[in-house]
Design an enzyme around this catalytic site. Structure first.
Site, PDB file in Angstrom:
ATOM      1  N   ARG A 197       1.145   1.568  -6.248  1.00 57.19           N
ATOM      2  CA  ARG A 197       1.346   0.517  -5.247  1.00 57.19           C
ATOM      3  C   ARG A 197       0.042  -0.153  -4.823  1.00 57.19           C
ATOM      4  NH1 ARG A 197       6.295   1.146  -2.349  1.00 57.19           N
ATOM      5  NH2 ARG A 197       5.331   0.073  -0.616  1.00 57.19           N
ATOM      6  N   HIS A 235      14.996 -36.702 -28.446  1.00 58.42           N
ATOM      7  CA  HIS A 235      13.795 -37.069 -29.204  1.00 58.42           C
ATOM      8  C   HIS A 235      13.487 -36.048 -30.301  1.00 58.42           C
ATOM      9  CE1 HIS A 235      13.098 -40.330 -26.461  1.00 58.42           C
ATOM     10  NE2 HIS A 235      13.322 -39.487 -25.463  1.00 58.42           N
ATOM     11  N   GLU A 243      10.201 -12.735 -24.442  1.00 58.07           N
ATOM     12  CA  GLU A 243       9.349 -11.551 -24.265  1.00 58.07           C
ATOM     13  C   GLU A 243      10.121 -10.242 -24.368  1.00 58.07           C
ATOM     14  OE1 GLU A 243       7.655 -12.703 -20.348  1.00 58.07           O
ATOM     15  OE2 GLU A 243       5.782 -11.955 -21.179  1.00 58.07           O
ATOM     16  N   LYS A 293      10.582 -15.580 -20.470  1.00 59.18           N
ATOM     17  CA  LYS A 293      11.124 -14.267 -20.088  1.00 59.18           C
ATOM     18  C   LYS A 293      12.036 -13.747 -21.184  1.00 59.18           C
ATOM     19  CE  LYS A 293       9.022 -13.330 -17.707  1.00 59.18           C
ATOM     20  NZ  LYS A 293       7.925 -14.025 -17.188  1.00 59.18           N
ATOM     21  N   CYS A 325       0.862  -1.179   0.000  1.00 61.74           N
ATOM     22  CA  CYS A 325       0.000   0.000   0.000  1.00 61.74           C
ATOM     23  C   CYS A 325       0.897   1.226   0.000  1.00 61.74           C
ATOM     24  CB  CYS A 325      -0.885   0.026   1.230  1.00 61.74           C
ATOM     25  SG  CYS A 325      -1.730  -1.515   1.530  1.00 61.74           S
ATOM     26  N   TRP A 375      -3.931  -1.677  -1.054  1.00 62.19           N
ATOM     27  CA  TRP A 375      -3.866  -2.919  -1.838  1.00 62.19           C
ATOM     28  C   TRP A 375      -4.335  -3.992  -0.867  1.00 62.19           C
ATOM     29  CZ3 TRP A 375      -2.846  -3.955  -6.809  1.00 62.19           C
ATOM     30  CH2 TRP A 375      -2.517  -5.254  -7.170  1.00 62.19           C
ATOM     31  N   GLU A 422       9.653 -21.048 -18.119  1.00 60.86           N
ATOM     32  CA  GLU A 422       9.509 -19.661 -17.680  1.00 60.86           C
ATOM     33  C   GLU A 422      10.746 -18.835 -18.076  1.00 60.86           C
ATOM     34  OE1 GLU A 422       7.249 -17.820 -16.881  1.00 60.86           O
ATOM     35  OE2 GLU A 422       8.110 -16.170 -15.752  1.00 60.86           O
ATOM     36  N   LYS A 469       0.087  -5.803 -20.364  1.00 57.81           N
ATOM     37  CA  LYS A 469       0.173  -6.387 -19.023  1.00 57.81           C
ATOM     38  C   LYS A 469      -1.032  -7.268 -18.700  1.00 57.81           C
ATOM     39  CE  LYS A 469       2.118  -7.078 -15.096  1.00 57.81           C
ATOM     40  NZ  LYS A 469       3.193  -8.070 -15.148  1.00 57.81           N
ATOM     41  N   ASN A 518       0.740   0.141   6.524  1.00 56.43           N
ATOM     42  CA  ASN A 518       1.165  -0.798   5.468  1.00 56.43           C
ATOM     43  C   ASN A 518       1.688  -2.039   6.146  1.00 56.43           C
ATOM     44  OD1 ASN A 518       0.787   0.959   3.419  1.00 56.43           O
ATOM     45  ND2 ASN A 518       2.963   1.317   3.011  1.00 56.43           N
ATOM     46  N   GLY A 519       1.499  -3.191   5.536  1.00 57.21           N
ATOM     47  CA  GLY A 519       2.054  -4.420   6.102  1.00 57.21           C
ATOM     48  C   GLY A 519       0.939  -5.295   6.647  1.00 57.21           C
TER      49      GLY A 519
HETATM   50  C1  F6R Z   1       4.632 -13.236 -18.916  1.00 61.66           C
HETATM   51  C2  F6R Z   1       3.324 -12.690 -18.622  1.00 61.66           C
HETATM   52  C3  F6R Z   1       2.129 -13.329 -19.228  1.00 61.66           C
HETATM   53  C4  F6R Z   1       1.051 -13.524 -18.177  1.00 61.66           C
HETATM   54  C5  F6R Z   1      -0.244 -14.057 -18.800  1.00 61.66           C
HETATM   55  C6  F6R Z   1      -1.307 -14.345 -17.766  1.00 61.66           C
HETATM   56  O1  F6R Z   1       5.656 -12.498 -18.364  1.00 61.66           O
HETATM   57  O2  F6R Z   1       3.220 -11.756 -17.887  1.00 61.66           O
HETATM   58  O3  F6R Z   1       2.460 -14.549 -19.825  1.00 61.66           O
HETATM   59  O4  F6R Z   1       1.525 -14.408 -17.217  1.00 61.66           O
HETATM   60  O5  F6R Z   1      -0.725 -13.129 -19.719  1.00 61.66           O
HETATM   61  O6  F6R Z   1      -1.615 -13.208 -17.038  1.00 61.66           O
HETATM   62  P1  F6R Z   1      -2.331 -13.313 -15.637  1.00 61.66           P
HETATM   63  O7  F6R Z   1      -1.402 -13.992 -14.713  1.00 61.66           O
HETATM   64  O8  F6R Z   1      -2.618 -11.886 -15.245  1.00 61.66           O
HETATM   65  O9  F6R Z   1      -3.583 -14.104 -15.835  1.00 61.66           O
END
Ligand code: F6R
Length: 604
Positions: free
Chosen positions: A27, A503, A487, A484, A2, A75, A480, A599, A99-100
């Site tokens: 935040r 394979h 992306e 990363k 928060c 939050w 993962e 995002k 906060n916390g």
């Molecule tokens: C990768 C990334 C995306 C999300 C995906 C699902 O870095 O951010 O692959 O993980 O779009 O998003 P959420 O978790 O918000 O459902």
């Protein structure tokens, strides 16, 4: 997670508090509120949702004299994002923002209720103001009452409290959550949970240390340490750059979020770990009655966290577990049986495909659970039960700390279910919990590791592709790592189970194929090593990540020796995140806003 602000002075306190909250809105933006004490009278405003709603509510509120004010943007962790749960929380003649997490809030609340105190909210924070007023009635001295209150709190906090008893003071306490105070020549005092709100108002700031508490008046700042002894102030110059300040000096939000993982995982674990049991206050144990199967559904990084979960669930709970990519599950006429617990995982709680699968599960009358980072998101509202990951706002498009907290929650959840089902002994659960407690330390980024990765990254800017390989739970970590990298670097990268190489994929091996090999010492080391040797024999360029030196590797990134593979998992997670970050930075890409990505994917 928060944001907190506070102000003492003669200027327009409403504007100062609202402007400060605006800087901290990233935040948390479930709700916001302010309380201002002027002329011996409190005014308090709260609004759900973005700050603009609070601005609207305070439109006609005028602060043109000396005043003392506190504000908060929330939050949600305990209690839904409603107006009643928004801060500041009120007692009879005092207000508090926090906060916390107050870990012992349930005990304190019960004791206060037994003496007739009435609670308005479901938050842990509200106990602070009532406990303070109880102590004030007993001690008849606001400072002593505050000091006593702080000594009674367990958990993590940054607290500001104002009371009619001392109309020219702000009381503060800090333990585990950041807070600072700023000063200027006009005898004003500004508080905040990060330095951005203070830029332009103050030239010098004092960052409080854990355990410190005290009070501030227009004339003085009194700080005390945990031992109740007086402490000196330590003022430092305040930066003048707002954007870099929001990033706390890091080059990108993604970098900041990688570094934050230690703190946010500590938040995720807070209040949930006993000696030999995991506690989820938010879950009713009946959710698991009659369950013979667990189905996990998600997209992207959250899907990788779900894959990690499947290893832990089957290993610890002995319940059959399967994982599905949400966009596939939606259209393949899946068979859904009522003895299945349907679990969706999402950072945002809004991803269209995942949300749709949750609706399908609800329609099929399955029990549902969401693991999510955003309270009051569509998934949290829809599912029967939810566990919040407490990662705080994630600004970088490439998810890092959200993944770290998702895996931490799944680790805890698998032990929680194992406890309910007695599928593990108490001793084994206790051992796993002792490991969980070490995770915040194991994800701390050291200068040596970061520098090494920065230097190595220049060797990985070309080539025709990357293989990230791992076995068992390190396979989803390999996926993962590859996600990363692609992306934010736009280089081609794939994650594979190490054993799959021969394979087919090994056909691509040559010096321009870069293999990032995850080699945990404590899980199938010899097997994983021989898979890497096969690639090395075909001249693939190998970068091994391990605690054990590996002579067949071209490059080697050392992690610390750990006592268990799960700790190696978290150490390696940080390495693959930093490697992607550094490669992307060298390529000159916009790390936080990579091309073609958003995002939150709210369309299918
Ligand atoms: C990768 C990334 C995306 C999300 C995906 C699902 O870095 O951010 O692959 O993980 O779009 O998003 P959420 O978790 O918000 O459902």
């Amino acid at each position: 997670m928060c944001g907190i602000v506070g102000y003492i002075g003669n200027k327009n306190s409403k504007e100062i508090l609202l402007e400060g909250l605006k800087e901290l809105e990233y935040r948390g933006y479930d709700s916001a509120g302010i309380a201002v004490l002027q002329n011996g009278k409190f005014d308090n405003f709260k609004a759900v949702g973005k700050l603009i709603n609070l601005e609207e509510k305070t439109k006609n509120f005028i602060t043109d004299k000396f005043s003392v004010g506190i504000g908060h943007t929330r939050w949600a962790t305990h209690g839904k994002p409603t107006e009643l749960n928004a801060h500041p929380h009120v007692g009879e003649s005092s207000y508090v923002v926090h906060n916390g997490i107050i870990e012992n809030y349930a005990t304190l609340k019960k004791e206060l209720q037994e003496i007739g105190v009435n609670f308005l909210s479901q938050t842990d924070t509200e106990v602070i103001v009532h406990q303070f007023e109880k102590n004030l009635r007993e001690l008849q001295n606001a400072f002593q009452a505050f000091e006593k209150t702080v000594s009674e709190l367990q958990g993590a906090y940054a607290i500001l409290l104002v009371t009619k008893d001392e109309p020219e003071r702000i009381f503060f306490a800090k333990h585990g959550s950041p807070m600072l105070v700023g000063i200027n020549e006009e005898n004003e005092k500004y508080f905040a949970s990060s330095d951005t709100p203070l830029i332009g108002h103050c030239k010098e700031v004092n960052y409080f240390e854990d355990g410190e508490y005290g009070y501030v008046t227009p004339q003085e700042i009194k700080i005390y340490g945990k031992d109740t002894k007086k402490r000196k102030t330590h003022f430092t110059k305040l930066s003048t750059n707002k954007l870099s300040s929001q990033k706390d000096g890091y080059r990108f939000f993604m970098e900041k979020e990688i570094y934050e993982q230690s703190t946010v995982i500590a938040d995720t674990l807070l209040g949930r770990l006993g000696v030999d049991e995991v506690v989820f206050d938010e879950l009713d144990t009946s959710l698991f009655n009659g369950i013979n199967e667990i189905k996990l559904c998600a997209c992207g990084t959250s899907y990788h966290a779900a894959l990690c979960a499947s290893y832990m669930f089957e290993r610890y709970t002995k319940i059959k577990t399967s994982v599905e990519v949400a966009s596939e599950f939606r259209y393949r006429s899946p068979i859904m049986t009522k003895d299945t617990l349907f679990v969706v995982i999402s950072q945002s709680g809004e991803t269209a495909d995942t949300l749709e699968t949750l609706k399908m599960a609800k329609e099929a009358d399955l029990k549902t659970l969401v693991i999510c980072n955003v309270d009051n998101s569509s998934m949290v509202r829809l599912a029967d039960a939810s566990i919040l990951t407490r990662a705080g706002v994630e600004k970088g498009v490439a998810s890092t700390k959200a993944f770290a907290t998702q895996v931490s929650v799944f680790w805890m959840l698998s032990l929680y279910i194992a406890g309910l089902r007695s599928s593990m002994s108490k001793e084994d659960i206790a051992y796993q919990i002792s490991l969980l407690r070490e995770v915040p330390a194991s994800v701390k980024v050291t200068d040596t590791t970061h520098e090494r990765i920065k230097r190595l990254s220049k060797r990985y800017l070309h080539g025709h592709g990357f293989f990230f390989i791992g076995r068992d739970i390190f396979y989803p970590l390999a996926l993962e790592g590859a996600l990363k990298l692609k992306e934010i670097s736009y280089l081609h990268a794939e994650g594979y189970p190490s054993g799959e190489m021969k394979h087919g994929p090994i056909a691509l091996a040559d010096p321009e194929l870069f293999t990032i090999a995850l080699l945990p010492q404590h899980l199938l080391y010899e097997k994983a090593k021989s898979n890497v040797e096969e690639l090395s024999a075909r001249d693939s360029t190998i970068c091994a990540i391990s605690a054990l030196e590996f002579d067949k590797a071209d490059d080697f990134i050392a992690i610390n020796e750990c006592r268990d593979y799960m700790l190696e998992f978290f150490e390696m997670m940080v390495v693959v995140q930093l490697l992607s970050l550094e490669i992307s930075i060298r390529l000159g890409n916009d790390v936080d806003m990579p091309r073609n990505l958003a995002k939150s994917v709210t369309v299918e």
